[in-house]
Write a protein that holds these residues in place. Structure first.
Motif, PDB file in Angstrom:
ATOM      1  N   TYR A 130      -1.667  23.448  -8.930  1.00  0.00           N
ATOM      2  CA  TYR A 130      -3.087  23.301  -8.637  1.00  0.00           C
ATOM      3  C   TYR A 130      -3.823  24.485  -9.235  1.00  0.00           C
ATOM      4  N   TYR A 137     -10.191  29.724  -3.544  1.00  0.00           N
ATOM      5  CA  TYR A 137     -10.732  29.390  -2.214  1.00  0.00           C
ATOM      6  C   TYR A 137     -10.135  30.316  -1.164  1.00  0.00           C
ATOM      7  N   ARG A 140     -11.522  33.820  -1.538  1.00  0.00           N
ATOM      8  CA  ARG A 140     -12.928  33.965  -1.136  1.00  0.00           C
ATOM      9  C   ARG A 140     -13.012  34.287   0.346  1.00  0.00           C
ATOM     10  N   GLU A 141     -12.235  33.579   1.159  1.00  0.00           N
ATOM     11  CA  GLU A 141     -12.283  33.813   2.605  1.00  0.00           C
ATOM     12  C   GLU A 141     -11.543  35.094   2.985  1.00  0.00           C
ATOM     13  N   ARG A 144     -13.713  38.300   2.912  1.00  0.00           N
ATOM     14  CA  ARG A 144     -14.602  38.632   4.038  1.00  0.00           C
ATOM     15  C   ARG A 144     -13.853  39.431   5.098  1.00  0.00           C
ATOM     16  N   ASP A 147     -13.171  42.908   3.990  1.00  0.00           N
ATOM     17  CA  ASP A 147     -14.330  43.783   4.155  1.00  0.00           C
ATOM     18  C   ASP A 147     -14.365  44.398   5.549  1.00  0.00           C
ATOM     19  N   ARG A 156      -8.773  49.249   1.552  1.00  0.00           N
ATOM     20  CA  ARG A 156      -8.717  47.803   1.389  1.00  0.00           C
ATOM     21  C   ARG A 156      -7.306  47.238   1.473  1.00  0.00           C
ATOM     22  N   ASP A 192     -11.697  23.839   4.381  1.00  0.00           N
ATOM     23  CA  ASP A 192     -11.770  23.501   2.950  1.00  0.00           C
ATOM     24  C   ASP A 192     -10.367  23.335   2.367  1.00  0.00           C
ATOM     25  N   LEU A 195      -8.771  20.136   3.664  1.00  0.00           N
ATOM     26  CA  LEU A 195      -9.261  18.930   2.966  1.00  0.00           C
ATOM     27  C   LEU A 195      -8.751  18.881   1.535  1.00  0.00           C
ATOM     28  N   LEU A 196      -8.650  20.054   0.941  1.00  0.00           N
ATOM     29  CA  LEU A 196      -8.251  20.111  -0.472  1.00  0.00           C
ATOM     30  C   LEU A 196      -6.802  19.691  -0.665  1.00  0.00           C
ATOM     31  N   MET A 197      -5.951  20.058   0.288  1.00  0.00           N
ATOM     32  CA  MET A 197      -4.521  19.901   0.032  1.00  0.00           C
ATOM     33  C   MET A 197      -3.772  18.952   0.966  1.00  0.00           C
ATOM     34  N   GLN A 199      -4.166  16.056   2.593  1.00  0.00           N
ATOM     35  CA  GLN A 199      -4.041  14.609   2.374  1.00  0.00           C
ATOM     36  C   GLN A 199      -3.939  14.246   0.905  1.00  0.00           C
ATOM     37  N   ASN A 200      -3.926  15.278   0.068  1.00  0.00           N
ATOM     38  CA  ASN A 200      -3.862  15.019  -1.364  1.00  0.00           C
ATOM     39  C   ASN A 200      -2.499  14.420  -1.727  1.00  0.00           C
ATOM     40  N   GLU A 201      -2.528  13.283  -2.415  1.00  0.00           N
ATOM     41  CA  GLU A 201      -1.291  12.568  -2.712  1.00  0.00           C
ATOM     42  C   GLU A 201      -0.376  13.356  -3.640  1.00  0.00           C
ATOM     43  N   ILE A 202      -0.999  14.119  -4.539  1.00  0.00           N
ATOM     44  CA  ILE A 202      -0.175  14.886  -5.489  1.00  0.00           C
ATOM     45  C   ILE A 202       0.602  15.961  -4.737  1.00  0.00           C
TER      46      ILE A 202
ATOM     47  N   GLY B   3      -7.165  10.939  -0.379  1.00  0.00           N
ATOM     48  CA  GLY B   3      -6.946  12.383  -0.378  1.00  0.00           C
ATOM     49  C   GLY B   3      -7.507  13.035  -1.621  1.00  0.00           C
ATOM     50  N   ILE B   4      -7.324  12.389  -2.758  1.00  0.00           N
ATOM     51  CA  ILE B   4      -7.823  12.974  -4.006  1.00  0.00           C
ATOM     52  C   ILE B   4      -9.342  12.998  -4.002  1.00  0.00           C
ATOM     53  N   SER B   7     -10.425  15.904  -1.965  1.00  0.00           N
ATOM     54  CA  SER B   7     -10.286  17.148  -2.729  1.00  0.00           C
ATOM     55  C   SER B   7     -11.448  17.309  -3.689  1.00  0.00           C
ATOM     56  N   ILE B  10     -14.623  18.456  -1.963  1.00  0.00           N
ATOM     57  CA  ILE B  10     -14.650  19.900  -1.690  1.00  0.00           C
ATOM     58  C   ILE B  10     -14.985  20.669  -2.960  1.00  0.00           C
ATOM     59  N   ARG B  29     -20.725  47.243  -5.611  1.00  0.00           N
ATOM     60  CA  ARG B  29     -21.014  46.929  -4.218  1.00  0.00           C
ATOM     61  C   ARG B  29     -21.066  48.220  -3.416  1.00  0.00           C
TER      62      ARG B  29
END
Lengths: 374, 154
Positions: A130, A137, A140-141, A144, A147, A156, A192, A195-197, A199-202, B3-4, B7, B10, B29
């Motif tokens: 992927y 993603y 990104r979280e 935070r 920080d 850090r 996120d 949802l992204l991963m 239920q993803n069929e791949i 599912g795709i 994805s 998102i 920063r």
């Protein structure tokens, strides 16, 4: 007259060297795969490229100074290492940690578990092909929360914030508000990734039934942490051998049933959510008070004794075995690192699967090479 | 198939969000007040001398042995301008060895050493490793010129 050729072609196993500079080995890990076509026949792991002698270094300096080396073992879950080490020294010296310090430790440890699992969820996406999406993603979280750590500790990555007896200094005044502001973002980030991963069929095709390990095998190999719980064994040191103040919170231990890659992914995702629940409860209960015990000796001198303390790190049981022969230095300091013990089962997980899955299986163990080699 | 599509949803939703990244070399920063870069020495402006008396406490406590300190008699004490009988003579810190653990700051009895909490403490790229060994004047210069609001925990 033409001689009759044998029609059966001969096949040979090929040795494929992977690492130590391979990007998907999560550091400097080398494995020599023996493959028959696309199937893995044998795996030989080679470790030690990152051995820095953290145990020996910790033995050569006093109890307070060695805290910096604890961060550098498992460098994605640093607070847990510090806590295991500090708990060992506290047990040896019979120091009582103040209430407030315990709560701050729990909050930081659980946030640290979330950052570590976000790192896994992101990197696992890369291992499955992927490329980059889930990784960015997750980061990104993670940023935070990072920080918050920076505001509190000043660094850090290598926090060096816990001390035998308590903490180095108190948290800033706006700490509670700062964490509360970040929690919704983290929840959204986990959603996120879910949802992204999930239920993803791949992802399902690449993970379901791959690298499975039964509960019995997992126990025999001495696995711990999310790997063991994915196999369906209900073993979490926070619940089963409560240390610190974990018995005061209400949370669930997620369990898998098949022990395959998909279960490991789900267990970690849910564990991160449960950690956020613990953080919320701890923030509500956070008391005022001192952060260091009143009678803190200026020089830490231990009696002749042996202690073993273990915490539930992000990767499993992180234990510190400390032998003291008196004086201000440990005679022996052994770190029971979860990455090393979990990695030992790599061969059994990988043999029989495809070459492409070897990377995903290694990723699902979630090793940190600093923790494996120490 | 569902599912795709989830994805993809998102991915598209994220595409419309504002970016969270900063273009680093162009923009910096803010660093928090407690930020720990590398240790520096503090300058006592009232007496016009360093706080450091060269007592070797930090040198002894340093886990990576990156510091070298020497001590001398304080000339200002003879003139009765200063209460410090001894004062630091030479002070070297090898930033290449330092692991920023903050232990030197904690053991200091005179609040003479602090961690640099500005960007200048982080951007230290040098062509020669030896340039990372700072002497007393270099260590004092940041606080002497009022470039740092040092933070030391009580």
């Amino acid at each position: 007259m033409v001689q009759e050729h044998e029609l059966e072609p001969e096949t040979v196993d090929i040795g494929v060297n992977m690492g130590p500079q391979h990007p998907s080995t999560h550091g400097v890990f080398r494995m020599v795969l023996t493959i028959d076509g696309e199937r893995v026949v044998d795996v030989e792991p080679h470790i030690g490229y990152m051995h820095r002698g953290a145990e020996k270094l910790s033995e050569s300096m006093d109890y307070r100074a060695a805290i910096g080396f604890q961060d550098r073992t498992d460098y994605l879950a640093q607070f847990m290492n510090e806590q295991a080490y500090c708990m060992a020294v506290e047990e040896l010296l019979e120091l009582e940690v103040p209430e407030r310090s315990e709560y701050i430790r729990v909050i930081l440890c659980e946030l640290n578990r979330v950052t570590s699992h976000l790192m896994f969820l992101g990197a696992f996406g890369i291992d499955l092909g992927y490329f980059g999406t889930s990784f960015t993603y997750g980061f990104r979280e993670r940023e935070r929360i990072q920080d918050i750590f920076e505001e509190v500790t000043g660094d850090r990555l290598m926090y060096a914030y816990f001390r035998p007896g308590g903490l180095a200094w108190d948290v800033p005044d706006n700490f509670v508000q700062m964490v509360r502001d970040v929690l919704p973002h983290t929840r959204q980030g986990l959603k996120d990734l879910d949802l992204l991963m999930t239920q993803n069929e791949i992802v399902a095709v690449r993970t379901k039934g791959i690298g499975a390990m039964s509960a019995e095998e997992s126990i025999n190999w001495g696995l711990s942490g999310p790997l063991l719980r994915a196999a369906g064994v209900d073993w979490d040191l926070r619940k089963d051998k409560p240390y610190s103040i974990y018995d005061r919170f209400d949370y669930d231990i997620p369990l898998g049933s098949h022990g395959d890659l998909f279960d490991r992914f789900l267990v970690r995702l849910e564990e991160a959510r449960q950690s956020l629940c613990i953080v919320e409860q701890a923030l509500d209960q956070l008391p005022d008070g001192p952060i260091m015990p009143e009678k803190m000796p200026r020089r830490l001198r231990g009696p002749e004794a042996e202690v073993y303390t273990a915490v539930e790190g992000a990767r499993g049981e992180y234990g510190v075995y400390l032998v003291s022969k008196g004086g201000d230095k440990p005679y022996r300091l052994k770190m029971r690192s979860p990455s090393f013990c979990n990695l030992s089962a790599l061969r059994d997980m990988t043999v029989g699967s495809y070459v492409a899955d070897a990377v995903a299986i290694l990723g699902s163990i979630d090793i940190v090479l600093g923790c494996v080699d120490r | 198939m569902i599912g795709i599509f989830k994805s993809m949803y998102i991915t598209f939703a994220t595409m419309l969000r504002t970016p969270v990244t900063i273009e680093y070399p162009a923009k910096h920063r803010d660093v928090p007040q407690r930020d720990r870069a590398f240790p520096i020495l503090l300058w006592d402006k009232e007496v016009d001398e360093p706080f450091c008396t060269g007592c070797h406490a930090c040198e002894r406590a340093c886990p990576v042995e990156c510091m070298t300190v020497t001590m001398k008699d304080n000339p200002l004490h003879a003139d009765e301008k200063s209460t410090r009988r001894k004062i630091v003579d030479e002070f070297w810190i090898d930033y290449g060895r330092c692991m920023r653990c903050n232990i030197c700051v904690e053991v200091c009895n005179f609040e003479a050493i602090a961690m640099n909490n500005t960007w200048a403490g982080h951007e230290l790229s040098k062509f020669d490793r030896n340039d990372l060994v700072l002497d007393l004047q270099q260590l004092l210069s940041q606080h002497k010129q009022d470039k740092i609001d040092a933070w030391v925990a009580e």
